[in-house]
Design a protein around this motif. Structure first.
Motif, mmCIF file in Angstrom:
data_model
loop_
_atom_site.group_PDB
_atom_site.id
_atom_site.type_symbol
_atom_site.label_atom_id
_atom_site.label_comp_id
_atom_site.label_asym_id
_atom_site.label_seq_id
_atom_site.Cartn_x
_atom_site.Cartn_y
_atom_site.Cartn_z
ATOM 1 N N THR A 1 41.744 41.541 52.968
ATOM 2 C CA THR A 1 41.158 41.303 51.763
ATOM 3 C C THR A 1 41.587 43.205 50.684
ATOM 4 O OG1 THR A 1 38.840 42.377 50.802
ATOM 5 C CG2 THR A 1 39.627 43.241 52.552
ATOM 6 N N HIS A 2 41.935 43.074 49.311
ATOM 7 C CA HIS A 2 42.183 44.111 48.786
ATOM 8 C C HIS A 2 40.926 45.180 47.912
ATOM 9 C CE1 HIS A 2 45.956 41.973 48.257
ATOM 10 N NE2 HIS A 2 45.660 40.720 48.557
ATOM 11 N N LYS A 3 39.205 44.721 48.141
ATOM 12 C CA LYS A 3 38.358 45.154 47.754
ATOM 13 C C LYS A 3 38.423 46.975 48.063
ATOM 14 C CE LYS A 3 35.415 44.936 51.493
ATOM 15 N NZ LYS A 3 34.318 44.189 52.265
ATOM 16 N N SER A 4 37.617 47.130 46.840
ATOM 17 C CA SER A 4 37.730 49.231 47.189
ATOM 18 C C SER A 4 36.401 49.443 47.085
ATOM 19 C CB SER A 4 37.535 49.316 45.130
ATOM 20 O OG SER A 4 36.039 48.831 44.956
ATOM 21 N N GLU B 1 41.161 17.893 51.436
ATOM 22 C CA GLU B 1 40.520 19.389 50.278
ATOM 23 C C GLU B 1 41.281 20.957 50.309
ATOM 24 O OE1 GLU B 1 36.088 21.396 51.739
ATOM 25 O OE2 GLU B 1 37.214 21.703 53.171
ATOM 26 N N LEU B 2 41.154 20.554 48.639
ATOM 27 C CA LEU B 2 41.694 21.035 47.969
ATOM 28 C C LEU B 2 41.019 22.607 47.764
ATOM 29 C CD1 LEU B 2 44.197 22.023 46.453
ATOM 30 C CD2 LEU B 2 43.138 21.311 44.191
ATOM 31 N N THR B 3 41.667 23.511 48.777
ATOM 32 C CA THR B 3 40.522 24.917 48.235
ATOM 33 C C THR B 3 41.338 25.967 47.414
ATOM 34 O OG1 THR B 3 39.606 24.080 50.023
ATOM 35 C CG2 THR B 3 39.685 26.834 49.314
ATOM 36 N N ILE B 4 40.630 26.344 46.589
ATOM 37 C CA ILE B 4 41.178 27.611 45.674
ATOM 38 C C ILE B 4 40.280 28.812 46.397
ATOM 39 C CG2 ILE B 4 42.159 28.644 43.218
ATOM 40 C CD1 ILE B 4 41.658 24.996 42.167
ATOM 41 N N ARG B 5 41.229 29.949 46.749
ATOM 42 C CA ARG B 5 40.260 31.038 45.919
ATOM 43 C C ARG B 5 41.233 32.657 45.657
ATOM 44 N NH1 ARG B 5 40.932 35.691 49.553
ATOM 45 N NH2 ARG B 5 38.341 36.311 51.385
ATOM 46 N N ALA B 6 39.978 32.962 44.765
ATOM 47 C CA ALA B 6 41.115 33.986 44.002
ATOM 48 C C ALA B 6 39.690 35.541 44.488
ATOM 49 C CB ALA B 6 40.421 33.135 42.584
ATOM 50 N N GLU B 7 40.622 36.277 44.525
ATOM 51 C CA GLU B 7 39.699 37.528 44.620
ATOM 52 C C GLU B 7 40.440 39.174 43.892
ATOM 53 O OE1 GLU B 7 39.871 41.350 47.942
ATOM 54 O OE2 GLU B 7 41.026 38.973 48.343
ATOM 55 N N ASP B 8 39.559 39.018 43.674
ATOM 56 C CA ASP B 8 39.776 40.659 42.539
ATOM 57 C C ASP B 8 39.667 42.399 43.234
ATOM 58 O OD1 ASP B 8 37.252 41.871 42.423
ATOM 59 O OD2 ASP B 8 36.821 40.725 40.732
ATOM 60 N N ALA B 9 40.677 43.150 42.340
ATOM 61 C CA ALA B 9 40.953 44.335 43.420
ATOM 62 C C ALA B 9 39.528 45.233 43.385
ATOM 63 C CB ALA B 9 41.645 45.437 41.869
ATOM 64 N N GLU B 10 37.562 44.344 42.888
ATOM 65 C CA GLU B 10 37.609 45.076 42.920
ATOM 66 C C GLU B 10 36.569 44.146 44.884
ATOM 67 O OE1 GLU B 10 34.679 45.510 39.625
ATOM 68 O OE2 GLU B 10 35.710 47.002 39.374
ATOM 69 N N GLY B 11 37.178 43.093 45.362
ATOM 70 C CA GLY B 11 37.051 42.705 46.826
ATOM 71 C C GLY B 11 35.907 41.806 46.212
#
Length: 266
Positions: free
Chosen positions: A81-84, A244-254
């Motif tokens: 994870t990139h979460k803050s 199954e096609l899975t797309i997962r997006a994460e931002d800098a705040e987690g």
């Protein structure tokens, strides 16, 4: 003699309450049963908004005397994870005392308004008065807080089943956007499985698997073609079936968002 529960253990799969050891020779050894378990009336595709409540309804039974029901909610982020440090990975446990042989438990749980958006698990565990532990039930939940990345796929239409021919190319078009910096885009096409596509693939082989780490400080939009060149070659020898096609997006705040669709390879 009725067991007195004393200690709560955090590990799923072992008895989560310790009992006093004073027992008769003819102790009950039959495990209790979770007959049904829903969250907001659902067993799958459960989405809850941060700052609201979700309601568990769990039907349980035992041959002699029920003991306790445990509701354990925790995040199912994949550890990469990139979460803050400002984000809040929510976790909560509730214990419900029980008695009798049949009960339907209704329990509300509040989701904090500041909870990080993303996939969570709710583990539902049951023991009887003798300490016998029944088979646990797990439900997958998506928490949304309005700050998760937006995933907009314009082609193909993932609202229904997508047909793909062996030897063809499946082109993904659209964008991922956010009002803060995007950190990671993960895309996988794999055979369907029982897990609710809320974490990265653990299968040895996927037809397509790509992890895009966005290293800039102002990546607020990402294009599947311009930035990712997401053109999935379907092998000519791929097995016929549902994927199954899975797309997962994460931002800098987690905050995490997940979009999935069913691909029928023929």
């Amino acid at each position: 003699m009725k067991t007195v529960f004393k200690v709560l253990l955090p590990i799923v799969g072992s008895a989560f309450l310790m009992a006093s050891c004073d027992k008769d020779d003819d102790n009950d050894t039959t495990a209790p049963i979770i007959k049904s378990a829903t969250i907001d009336g659902k067993v799958e595709d459960i989405e809850v908004t941060a700052g609201t409540a979700m309601t568990f309804v769990v039907e349980v039974s035992d041959n002699e005397d029920l003991g306790q029901l445990k509701l354990d909610v925790h995040d199912n982020f994949d550890g990469h994870t990139h979460k803050s440090t400002a984000s809040v990975s929510w976790a909560e446990v509730k214990i419900v005392e029980l008695s009798g042989t049949d009960k339907t438990v209704t329990q509300e749980m509040n989701v904090p308004a500041e909870a990080t958006a993303g996939p969570y698990h709710a583990d539902i565990l049951l023991i009887d008065a003798e300490g016998n532990e029944g088979e646990f039930v797990e439900r997958s939940i998506m928490i949304r807080n309005g700050s998760e990345p937006g995933i907009n796929v314009t082609n193909p239409d993932l609202s229904g089943e997508v047909h793909a021919t062996k030897g063809s190319t499946l082109t993904i078009e659209g964008t991922v956007s956010d009002d803060v910096d995007l950190a990671e885009i993960y895309i996988v096409l794999e055979e369907e499985h029982d897990d609710d596509h809320d974490h990265k693939s653990t299968q040895e082989e996927a037809l397509y698997e790509m992890d895009f780490d966005l290293t800039g400080s102002a990546d607020v939009s990402w294009d599947f073609q311009t930035d990712g060149n997401v053109n999935i070659a379907i092998p000519a020898n791929a097995e016929t079936g549902h994927y199954e096609l899975t797309i997962r997006a994460e931002d800098a705040e987690g905050n995490i968002n997940i979009l999935s669709g069913e691909i029928h390879i023929m």
